[in-house]
Design a protein around this motif. Structure first.
Motif, PDB file in Angstrom:
ATOM      1  N   LEU A 354       0.827  -1.211   0.000  1.00  0.00           N
ATOM      2  CA  LEU A 354       0.000   0.000   0.000  1.00  0.00           C
ATOM      3  C   LEU A 354       0.861   1.260   0.000  1.00  0.00           C
ATOM      4  N   GLU A 355       2.023   1.169   0.623  1.00  0.00           N
ATOM      5  CA  GLU A 355       2.917   2.325   0.667  1.00  0.00           C
ATOM      6  C   GLU A 355       3.434   2.681  -0.724  1.00  0.00           C
ATOM      7  N   ALA A 356       3.491   1.679  -1.614  1.00  0.00           N
ATOM      8  CA  ALA A 356       3.947   1.917  -2.991  1.00  0.00           C
ATOM      9  C   ALA A 356       2.783   2.080  -3.967  1.00  0.00           C
ATOM     10  N   GLU A 361      -5.046   3.191  -8.175  1.00  0.00           N
ATOM     11  CA  GLU A 361      -5.010   1.742  -7.957  1.00  0.00           C
ATOM     12  C   GLU A 361      -5.596   1.394  -6.595  1.00  0.00           C
ATOM     13  N   PHE A 362      -5.380   2.254  -5.615  1.00  0.00           N
ATOM     14  CA  PHE A 362      -5.925   2.013  -4.284  1.00  0.00           C
ATOM     15  C   PHE A 362      -7.455   1.978  -4.308  1.00  0.00           C
ATOM     16  N   GLN A 363      -8.055   2.864  -5.072  1.00  0.00           N
ATOM     17  CA  GLN A 363      -9.519   2.925  -5.143  1.00  0.00           C
ATOM     18  C   GLN A 363     -10.125   1.660  -5.746  1.00  0.00           C
ATOM     19  N   TRP A 392      -2.486   2.856  10.673  1.00  0.00           N
ATOM     20  CA  TRP A 392      -2.749   4.273  10.857  1.00  0.00           C
ATOM     21  C   TRP A 392      -1.530   5.042  11.364  1.00  0.00           C
ATOM     22  N   ASN A 393      -0.389   4.342  11.497  1.00  0.00           N
ATOM     23  CA  ASN A 393       0.878   5.012  11.791  1.00  0.00           C
ATOM     24  C   ASN A 393       1.649   5.359  10.527  1.00  0.00           C
ATOM     25  N   ASN A 394       1.168   4.853   9.376  1.00  0.00           N
ATOM     26  CA  ASN A 394       1.842   5.069   8.091  1.00  0.00           C
ATOM     27  C   ASN A 394       1.230   6.289   7.404  1.00  0.00           C
ATOM     28  N   GLU A 395       2.026   7.319   7.183  1.00  0.00           N
ATOM     29  CA  GLU A 395       1.512   8.573   6.646  1.00  0.00           C
ATOM     30  C   GLU A 395       0.887   8.401   5.265  1.00  0.00           C
ATOM     31  N   HIS A 396       1.534   7.608   4.397  1.00  0.00           N
ATOM     32  CA  HIS A 396       1.008   7.421   3.043  1.00  0.00           C
ATOM     33  C   HIS A 396      -0.330   6.691   3.080  1.00  0.00           C
ATOM     34  N   VAL A 397      -0.418   5.654   3.899  1.00  0.00           N
ATOM     35  CA  VAL A 397      -1.676   4.911   4.012  1.00  0.00           C
ATOM     36  C   VAL A 397      -2.771   5.799   4.590  1.00  0.00           C
ATOM     37  N   VAL A 398      -2.440   6.598   5.595  1.00  0.00           N
ATOM     38  CA  VAL A 398      -3.426   7.508   6.191  1.00  0.00           C
ATOM     39  C   VAL A 398      -3.921   8.517   5.160  1.00  0.00           C
ATOM     40  N   SER A 399      -3.016   9.003   4.299  1.00  0.00           N
ATOM     41  CA  SER A 399      -3.443   9.956   3.267  1.00  0.00           C
ATOM     42  C   SER A 399      -4.398   9.307   2.278  1.00  0.00           C
ATOM     43  N   LEU A 400      -4.146   8.037   1.927  1.00  0.00           N
ATOM     44  CA  LEU A 400      -5.060   7.317   1.030  1.00  0.00           C
ATOM     45  C   LEU A 400      -6.420   7.111   1.708  1.00  0.00           C
ATOM     46  N   ILE A 401      -6.386   6.770   3.005  1.00  0.00           N
ATOM     47  CA  ILE A 401      -7.633   6.582   3.754  1.00  0.00           C
ATOM     48  C   ILE A 401      -8.413   7.894   3.828  1.00  0.00           C
TER      49      ILE A 401
END
Length: 491
Positions: A354-356, A361-363, A392-401
């Protein structure tokens, strides 16, 4: 007698014409590569060996062995012939089950191998084609041997965990390590002409080398990994066959045996290969990802090679972000049901992917992904729930969420509430509270709407449960009034 003759020939003068007399050939055509337990091949191989080869394999008599002079102590004109004689000495194999047996001959071979390593590394002796052919022949005689039975075959425990097996160490490693080092130095040498060397480091040699990744000695697998990586980089002609051979090992491991000692080392090589793929990526490489790498998540012993596998998977996504949806859906397909340790590994890998992953693609895959994460949040195993909350500690994942909160929060809101109301682990309880506060700060209106819908669903569920209990009580009352007279028994 043969060995004695070889040793005595060390004092023969080479004529000025520098004509090289070829040494006695030792056939390696039918060298057994399989484990000793696979007896279907061994008898045929043993019977097919020529008589000269079996005679050459016998250790020399310690009483008549003469040590050959060092190469630096003889004229340069004699180097080539003396080099070939030393190769003949190194073709002798010894029994290392008895450390005292043939101790003098073993030491002679060890010193000879060390001298040849220094010679090849320094490049002080330019090897012609005959010397290179005999060098590879000697290496083949030593390396391509019959491996001992696998440890689980000795114990009869076919379903055991390979990580729990006792580590096997090759008894002849004293010599074998030097042979591997010599092969590595020969391949790495700037004096080695690829066009000439590929005649001897051929397809058959490479395939046999790959077979020995099943050795249980980690020291041997480490050398094989380095050597095969160097061959892949230097001999472009071998690249397709190396990839195909590794592919076939993976297929056999996944669908037949689930036992192989070198999966991790092969994946390390592949990680470097994938990193060098050119874009746009070939269809062959994408098929390899779908058919070989993703299914490698299925075996129970994945923990032995998961770190290397995760690196390969992430490399594909970083190379081509459009593969993220394929990879994530593949992970969900093989997601473990009852193996909590394996589930923690999957969660870690999913976060790396998910970080990459980019937003588009995430959607495409976020709904099944967060349904699975929601199930993990409510896991009674605290490590699984805790690892899921770490997303929820991962900034990139949180931004996608955050970008897709209107879809994601309704999916996992119920799981978060259940954790707050009844999870037994205090750490999970605390982390869940942090995630809820994060969503509340992100969009208070959405959070309150999800909370209202959750309360309504819970209220409706309680009403249905009360109606069900009331219906059963009425049936019990009717049955009690009838005293069983009007009841019909159904067989």
């Amino acid at each position: 007698m043969m060995f004695t003759k070889i040793m005595k020939r060390g004092h023969r003068k080479v004529p000025k014409s520098d004509v090289i007399e070829p040494p006695i050939p030792i056939s390696t055509t039918n060298v057994t590569v399989n484990h000793a337990s696979r007896v279907a091949i061994a008898p045929a191989v043993a019977n097919s060996q020529p008589q000269s080869a079996s005679a050459a394999a016998a250790p020399p008599n310690s009483g008549v062995v003469e040590v050959l002079p060092l190469l630096r102590d003889v004229p340069v004109s004699e180097w080539h012939f003396l080099f070939l004689q030393k190769l003949q000495i190194c073709c002798f194999t010894f029994d290392f089950s008895d450390t005292l047996k043939s101790a003098r001959e073993k030491e002679i071979k060890r010193q000879t191998l060390m001298e040849m390593i220094d010679l090849v590394q320094s490049g002080s002796c330019k090897m012609n084609e005959i010397m290179q052919e005999e060098l590879v022949r000697m290496i083949s005689v030593n390396i391509f041997r019959c491996l001992p039975p696998l440890s689980h075959e000795n114990t009869g425990n076919g379903s055991g965990d390979p990580e729990e097996d006792d580590m096997y160490l090759e008894p002849s490693w004293l010599h074998l390590q030097l042979v591997y080092e010599l092969l590595l130095r020969y391949i790495m040498s700037s004096d080695t002409d690829t066009k000439v060397a590929k005649r001897y480091i051929d397809h058959l040699f490479v395939l046999k080398l790959i077979d020995f990744f099943d050795s249980e000695d980690p020291r041997e697998r480490e050398y094989l990994k380095t050597i095969l990586h160097r061959i892949y980089g230097k001999f472009m002609v071998h690249r397709p066959i190396i990839r195909k051979a590794i592919n076939n090992i993976f297929y056999r491991f996944m669908f037949e045996t689930e036992r192989h000692s070198g999966i991790g080392e092969l994946l390390e090589i592949l990680g470097s290969i994938i990193n060098g793929f050119a874009l746009p990526m070939k269809e062959e490489h994408k098929l390899f990802l779908v058919r070989a790498l993703i299914p490698l998540h299925k075996p129970k012993c994945i923990s032995a090679y998961h770190q290397q596998l995760s690196y390969c998977i992430t490399q594909f996504v970083e190379k081509d972000y459009k593969l993220a949806d394929t990879v994530i859906r593949g992970l969900l397909k093989y997601w473990p049901v009852i193996n909590c340790g394996k589930e923690v590994l999957f969660l870690g890998e999913l976060e790396e992917v998910l970080e990459a992953t980019q937003s588009a693609e995430f959607q495409r895959c976020m709904v099944p992904v967060f349904r699975q994460i929601g199930r993990c949040l409510n896991s009674p195993h605290f490590q699984v729930a805790e690892r899921a909350l770490f997303f929820w500690n991962n900034e990139h994942v949180v931004s996608l969420i955050a970008q897709n909160r209107y879809v994601i929060l309704p999916i996992i809101f119920e799981a978060l509430e259940r954790n707050m109301q009844g999870h037994w682990n205090q750490a999970v309880h605390g982390l869940t509270g942090n995630v809820q506060r994060m969503f509340l700060e992100m969009d208070a209106g959405l959070f309150e709407e999800c909370q209202r819908q959750y309360v309504e669903r819970e209220s409706m569920a309680r009403e249905l449960e009360e109606q069900r209990e009331l219906t059963w009580k009425r049936l019990e009352a009717v049955a009690a009034q009838a005293n069983g007279e009007d009841m019909v028994m159904v067989n």
